[in-house]
Design an enzyme around this catalytic site. Sequence first.
Site, PDB file in Angstrom:
ATOM      1  N   GLY A  54       1.031  -1.255  -0.106  1.00  0.00           N
ATOM      2  CA  GLY A  54      -0.074  -0.045   0.022  1.00  0.00           C
ATOM      3  C   GLY A  54       0.615   1.276  -0.163  1.00  0.00           C
ATOM      4  N   CYS A  81       5.351  -6.051   1.526  1.00  0.00           N
ATOM      5  CA  CYS A  81       5.636  -4.549   1.470  1.00  0.00           C
ATOM      6  C   CYS A  81       4.855  -3.931   2.622  1.00  0.00           C
ATOM      7  CB  CYS A  81       5.328  -4.082  -0.063  1.00  0.00           C
ATOM      8  SG  CYS A  81       6.051  -2.667  -0.425  1.00  0.00           S
ATOM      9  N   TYR A  82       4.129  -3.004   2.335  1.00  0.00           N
ATOM     10  CA  TYR A  82       3.395  -2.317   3.428  1.00  0.00           C
ATOM     11  C   TYR A  82       2.842  -3.447   4.504  1.00  0.00           C
ATOM     12  CZ  TYR A  82       0.531   0.950   6.149  1.00  0.00           C
ATOM     13  OH  TYR A  82       0.045   1.570   7.284  1.00  0.00           O
ATOM     14  N   HIS A 166       7.713  -7.983  -3.919  1.00  0.00           N
ATOM     15  CA  HIS A 166       6.566  -8.213  -4.379  1.00  0.00           C
ATOM     16  C   HIS A 166       6.605  -9.789  -5.056  1.00  0.00           C
ATOM     17  CE1 HIS A 166       4.359  -4.556  -3.451  1.00  0.00           C
ATOM     18  NE2 HIS A 166       5.434  -4.054  -3.833  1.00  0.00           N
ATOM     19  N   GLU A 168       3.987 -11.192  -6.060  1.00  0.00           N
ATOM     20  CA  GLU A 168       2.908 -11.423  -6.840  1.00  0.00           C
ATOM     21  C   GLU A 168       2.982 -11.081  -8.244  1.00  0.00           C
ATOM     22  OE1 GLU A 168       3.286  -9.447  -4.572  1.00  0.00           O
ATOM     23  OE2 GLU A 168       2.088  -7.650  -4.777  1.00  0.00           O
ATOM     24  N   ASP A 224     -18.288 -12.834 -20.709  1.00  0.00           N
ATOM     25  CA  ASP A 224     -19.078 -12.864 -19.540  1.00  0.00           C
ATOM     26  C   ASP A 224     -20.500 -13.379 -19.492  1.00  0.00           C
ATOM     27  OD1 ASP A 224     -16.652 -12.003 -18.884  1.00  0.00           O
ATOM     28  OD2 ASP A 224     -17.286  -9.883 -18.382  1.00  0.00           O
ATOM     29  N   LYS A 366     -11.362 -12.810 -14.744  1.00  0.00           N
ATOM     30  CA  LYS A 366     -11.639 -12.960 -16.178  1.00  0.00           C
ATOM     31  C   LYS A 366     -11.035 -14.383 -16.456  1.00  0.00           C
ATOM     32  CE  LYS A 366     -13.345 -11.092 -19.799  1.00  0.00           C
ATOM     33  NZ  LYS A 366     -14.614 -10.275 -19.997  1.00  0.00           N
TER      34      LYS A 366
END
Length: 520
Positions: A54, A81-82, A166, A168, A224, A366
């Site tokens: 963040g 991180c944060y 990070h 991710e 969708d 998605k």
Amino acid sequence: MADSIAILDFGSQYTQLIARRVREAQVYSELFPWNAPAEKVLALQPKGFILSGGPSSVYEAGAPQAPAYIFESGLPILGICYGMQALTHALGGTVSASHEREYGPASVQTRQTNPLLPDGQYQVWMSHGDRITAAPAGFIPLAASDNSPVAAMGDLERRYFGLQFHPEVRHTPGGMTILKRFVQDICGAQPNWTPESIITASVASIRQQVGERRVLSAVSGGVDSSVATALVHRAIGSQLSAVFVDHGMLRLGEAAQVVEVFQKNLGVKLAAVNAVEEFMEALQGVTDPEKKRQIIGEKFIRTFEVQARQLGMPEMLVQGTIYPDVVESSAPDRSQAARIKTHHNVGGLPKDMQFELIEPLRYLFKDEVRAVGEALGLPTEMVWRQPFPGPGLAVRCLGEITPERLDRLRAADAIFTDELAREGLLRMGTNSDASTSGTAQAFAVLLPVRSVGVMGDNRTYQEALALRSVTTDDFMTADWARLPYDLLARVSNRIVNEVKGINRVVYDITSKPPATIEWE
Ligand code: XMP
């Protein structure tokens, strides 16, 4: 209930990515604001918590803090991180402001064999200002980089971990392994989040929600609405009625495919309404882009309404809302501020009609929607297609919309995408990661411009067509694709030779911003 991980969002641009990666490790994850009520988060019965990054500084007034219930739960926690700084602050360690922001690639070396990080030295992605100068009691440093003596830390007893980098993002190549070790090994979550298990769980919950009632669905040809419809059909069969309004502005072969797939392949009760003439009439003489969008949105709702009445107004309506829409609307501060264009999701809810909604894709990203679609038997090209705007070719047919001009545009567009696909440059899917190449979106735009040309011995005075193709990860910003000249030459030749009424082809070399991806 599938095993799950709760992710607390501290405002990082990467938070959704954490959730996607955890799900790639086949463990269900859900996002919550950092200050969500404890009962809400704990209702998920998570096997562990991840605290996201963040933009804040832990000592700032009003800075987001790690909530007490996560420590009281006795479950494993990973702070990124944060999230690591919030963890440190909450447990009595020290976080210090740093004059230099560490941003970009870094190399970390593990200090201690541990269950989170494989031993060794590897590349990671850093993006932080503050850093940990004293880990809380019970923690040991697990890895260090040149700039961060505590690039990773852990309390192996309590199963609390912190990462300064990070895991991710794709720029941390071993990140997936780290997240997998956290969720599967440390939290002990079973990897059972697969398209098949998603379908089984959805089918059960749809049946429960619907009971004996009848359900209506609007199929637009988009990913969708197609997947949502197929999923609801799998659950309740003939209690579902689907409506497809052909407004004449889909791509080549798309309308026929919708009918073929739903009626024949899946056996869905689908009413296909040919409303092409009515739409053309309503759009006659209209050239203003916003006006076009409004007319199409309104006309769609009215056509749909007539169908709904003919079906005796079922009580429930299927909506293809997906998880990023849900997350974005619950975090208003990160939704896009300025409305550049009126977005219409043809197939969206008519505002003045009263339905109870079924949103079977509400918790899916998605790429999960696409995988579920394939598992339900929808054709690959239907579920992995590039994004297509709700108002369809209307916003790519500049100037007045006529059936002839739409046919011209459709033919040219098919040639362009066909040639791109042949070269492997038609990237499929929207959740594109930076590592994949090709075009994220590629299409033709018919211009309201005529120019002089020569064909054989004759002068021509015909329309001009623009080719637009972009690379992008999020469609908020985009760059024009550097397509090979030979390919562009081939496409241009084929269009001018094969499509009557076009004698000039140009390539759009504007990025977004300042241009938008679509021309209208
Ligand atoms: P722009 O042109 O704003 O487009 O750069 C960004 C992305 O949004 C798509 N787009 C739409 N999608 N309804 C939609 O569902 C719409 O009215 C609409 N207009 C643009 C566009 O294709 C691109 O992917």
